[in-house]
Structure formats: structure tokens, C-alpha cells
Design a protein around this motif. Structure first.
Motif, PDB file in Angstrom:
ATOM      1  N   ILE A  80     -96.001  11.978  48.450  1.00  0.00           N
ATOM      2  CA  ILE A  80     -94.531  10.750  48.424  1.00  0.00           C
ATOM      3  C   ILE A  80     -94.314  11.032  49.694  1.00  0.00           C
ATOM      4  N   ASP A  81     -94.412  10.402  50.732  1.00  0.00           N
ATOM      5  CA  ASP A  81     -93.441  11.312  52.042  1.00  0.00           C
ATOM      6  C   ASP A  81     -91.812  10.311  52.346  1.00  0.00           C
ATOM      7  N   ILE A  82     -90.972  10.882  52.060  1.00  0.00           N
ATOM      8  CA  ILE A  82     -89.344  10.509  52.290  1.00  0.00           C
ATOM      9  C   ILE A  82     -88.634  10.453  53.543  1.00  0.00           C
ATOM     10  N   GLY A  83     -90.499  11.366  54.372  1.00  0.00           N
ATOM     11  CA  GLY A  83     -89.862  11.108  55.710  1.00  0.00           C
ATOM     12  C   GLY A  83     -88.796  12.170  56.169  1.00  0.00           C
ATOM     13  N   GLN A  84     -88.008  11.910  57.267  1.00  0.00           N
ATOM     14  CA  GLN A  84     -87.140  12.977  57.801  1.00  0.00           C
ATOM     15  C   GLN A  84     -85.489  12.617  57.158  1.00  0.00           C
ATOM     16  N   VAL A  85     -85.720  13.948  56.959  1.00  0.00           N
ATOM     17  CA  VAL A  85     -83.555  13.957  55.945  1.00  0.00           C
ATOM     18  C   VAL A  85     -83.946  15.333  56.224  1.00  0.00           C
ATOM     19  N   PRO A  86     -82.224  15.384  55.360  1.00  0.00           N
ATOM     20  CA  PRO A  86     -81.678  16.646  55.165  1.00  0.00           C
ATOM     21  C   PRO A  86     -82.305  17.518  53.833  1.00  0.00           C
ATOM     22  N   SER A  87     -82.613  19.086  53.715  1.00  0.00           N
ATOM     23  CA  SER A  87     -83.581  19.997  52.155  1.00  0.00           C
ATOM     24  C   SER A  87     -82.488  18.919  51.659  1.00  0.00           C
ATOM     25  N   PRO A  88     -81.566  19.271  50.781  1.00  0.00           N
ATOM     26  CA  PRO A  88     -81.026  18.268  49.766  1.00  0.00           C
ATOM     27  C   PRO A  88     -81.740  16.756  49.173  1.00  0.00           C
ATOM     28  N   VAL A  89     -81.424  16.533  50.309  1.00  0.00           N
ATOM     29  CA  VAL A  89     -82.257  14.981  49.896  1.00  0.00           C
ATOM     30  C   VAL A  89     -84.262  14.948  49.076  1.00  0.00           C
ATOM     31  N   LEU A  90     -84.037  16.042  49.363  1.00  0.00           N
ATOM     32  CA  LEU A  90     -85.338  16.272  48.995  1.00  0.00           C
ATOM     33  C   LEU A  90     -85.734  16.937  47.649  1.00  0.00           C
ATOM     34  N   TYR A  91     -84.691  17.593  46.860  1.00  0.00           N
ATOM     35  CA  TYR A  91     -84.100  18.289  45.968  1.00  0.00           C
ATOM     36  C   TYR A  91     -84.109  17.340  44.695  1.00  0.00           C
ATOM     37  N   PHE A  92     -83.033  15.962  45.472  1.00  0.00           N
ATOM     38  CA  PHE A  92     -82.029  14.634  44.714  1.00  0.00           C
ATOM     39  C   PHE A  92     -83.513  14.299  44.865  1.00  0.00           C
ATOM     40  N   ALA A  93     -84.410  14.000  46.248  1.00  0.00           N
ATOM     41  CA  ALA A  93     -86.077  12.950  45.455  1.00  0.00           C
ATOM     42  C   ALA A  93     -86.669  13.843  44.114  1.00  0.00           C
ATOM     43  N   THR A  94     -86.271  14.759  43.522  1.00  0.00           N
ATOM     44  CA  THR A  94     -87.408  15.345  43.230  1.00  0.00           C
ATOM     45  C   THR A  94     -87.449  15.007  41.511  1.00  0.00           C
ATOM     46  N   ARG A  95     -85.728  14.709  41.819  1.00  0.00           N
ATOM     47  CA  ARG A  95     -84.931  14.676  40.173  1.00  0.00           C
ATOM     48  C   ARG A  95     -85.171  13.366  39.780  1.00  0.00           C
ATOM     49  N   VAL A  96     -84.405  12.530  41.184  1.00  0.00           N
ATOM     50  CA  VAL A  96     -84.432  10.642  41.044  1.00  0.00           C
ATOM     51  C   VAL A  96     -86.144  10.561  40.971  1.00  0.00           C
ATOM     52  N   LEU A  97     -86.924  10.787  41.028  1.00  0.00           N
ATOM     53  CA  LEU A  97     -88.526  10.762  41.255  1.00  0.00           C
ATOM     54  C   LEU A  97     -89.787  11.011  40.910  1.00  0.00           C
ATOM     55  N   ASN A  98     -88.700  11.799  39.781  1.00  0.00           N
ATOM     56  CA  ASN A  98     -89.641  12.886  38.829  1.00  0.00           C
ATOM     57  C   ASN A  98     -90.340  13.735  38.568  1.00  0.00           C
ATOM     58  N   CYS A  99     -90.464  14.301  39.769  1.00  0.00           N
ATOM     59  CA  CYS A  99     -91.152  14.557  40.385  1.00  0.00           C
ATOM     60  C   CYS A  99     -91.227  15.785  40.430  1.00  0.00           C
ATOM     61  N   ARG A 100     -91.509  16.966  39.924  1.00  0.00           N
ATOM     62  CA  ARG A 100     -91.429  18.965  40.131  1.00  0.00           C
ATOM     63  C   ARG A 100     -91.946  18.920  41.853  1.00  0.00           C
ATOM     64  N   SER A 101     -92.728  18.549  42.307  1.00  0.00           N
ATOM     65  CA  SER A 101     -93.220  19.171  43.371  1.00  0.00           C
ATOM     66  C   SER A 101     -91.986  18.646  44.405  1.00  0.00           C
ATOM     67  N   GLY A 102     -91.911  19.541  45.685  1.00  0.00           N
ATOM     68  CA  GLY A 102     -91.374  19.227  47.294  1.00  0.00           C
ATOM     69  C   GLY A 102     -91.675  19.786  47.966  1.00  0.00           C
ATOM     70  N   VAL A 103     -91.828  19.222  49.092  1.00  0.00           N
ATOM     71  CA  VAL A 103     -92.604  20.702  50.299  1.00  0.00           C
ATOM     72  C   VAL A 103     -91.087  20.332  51.403  1.00  0.00           C
ATOM     73  N   MET A 104     -90.851  20.560  51.935  1.00  0.00           N
ATOM     74  CA  MET A 104     -89.611  20.147  53.379  1.00  0.00           C
ATOM     75  C   MET A 104     -90.427  21.472  54.288  1.00  0.00           C
ATOM     76  N   LEU A 105     -90.393  20.435  55.419  1.00  0.00           N
ATOM     77  CA  LEU A 105     -90.656  20.923  56.628  1.00  0.00           C
ATOM     78  C   LEU A 105     -89.607  20.951  58.116  1.00  0.00           C
ATOM     79  N   THR A 106     -89.570  22.310  58.085  1.00  0.00           N
ATOM     80  CA  THR A 106     -88.866  22.362  59.328  1.00  0.00           C
ATOM     81  C   THR A 106     -89.301  23.498  60.206  1.00  0.00           C
ATOM     82  N   ALA A 107     -89.935  22.849  60.657  1.00  0.00           N
ATOM     83  CA  ALA A 107     -91.339  23.889  62.005  1.00  0.00           C
ATOM     84  C   ALA A 107     -91.207  23.011  63.038  1.00  0.00           C
TER      85      ALA A 107
END
Length: 107
Positions: A80-107
Motif C-alpha cells: 500500500i503506497d501512501i505517496g509523498q508524506v511526512p514520516s508521522p503520516v506513515l506511522y499513522f497509516a500503519t495504525r489506521v490501516l491495521n498494518c504492522r509494517s511500514g517503510v519510509m524512503l527518505t533518500a
């Protein structure tokens, strides 16, 4: 995509909580592809099938994200790609979408 061996990966990029390097030198699409496969394997070992991905606004993001998704999907994970967002949005998405795994690419 070129094949690289693990012996070619600089150990200096690995930190306790993230991976840091220079895009085009120590961070390449080939490396990100391999990391995607490794992340997928680790997630599946923990019973997780879906991984949420996000990236910051750096110009290298789209090509590296494509390599990450390829590695994750070829290893059998759903993405599930949530696009270009700040890191805290990824953390929120893992919680809301009931998914334990997330990868934030910042390179």
C-alpha cells in the motif's frame, strides 16, 4: 536492473534504526530492490503480508520507490503506497490501516 552481490554493499550504511548513504554511490536502485526483498522476507516471517510505503520529497524518491516496490512484490508482499508524506503520516497509516509494517524512503 543490474545484479549486485551482498559483498558489494557497504556495511557503513547500516545504522541501529535506519540505513544512511549517498544516492548514486552507496544507495542505488539495485540496493533498494535487495532491501525490499529482505524487508518482505522479515515481514512474512512475522506473519505480515502487507507493507505500507511512503517517501519524502527528494528527487531520487520515485525511482528508488519503484525498486523498493519491485523487491517487496516479487517476494510476495502486498504494498500500500501512501505517496509523498511526512514520516508521522506513515506511522499513522500503519495504525489506521491495521498494518504492522511500514517503510519510509527518505533518500
Amino acid at each position: 536492473m543490474q545484479h549486485i552481490s551482498l559483498a558489494e554493499v557497504s556495511k557503513s550504511i547500516f545504522r541501529a534504526y535506519d540505513i544512511r548513504g549517498i544516492v548514486g554511490e552507496t544507495i542505488t536502485p539495485e540496493l533498494i530492490y535487495i532491501l525490499g526483498k529482505a524487508i518482505a522476507s522479515a515481514a512474512q516471517d512475522q506473519g505480515e503480508q502487507t507493507i505500507i510505503t511512503a517517501r519524502d520529497g527528494r528527487l531520487s524518491g520515485p525511482i528508488l520507490m519503484k525498486a523498493l516496490h519491485k523487491g517487496l512484490r516479487e517476494s510476495g508482499c502486498d504494498v500500500i503506497d501512501i505517496g509523498q508524506v511526512p514520516s508521522p503520516v506513515l506511522y499513522f497509516a500503519t495504525r489506521v490501516l491495521n498494518c504492522r509494517s511500514g517503510v519510509m524512503l527518505t533518500a
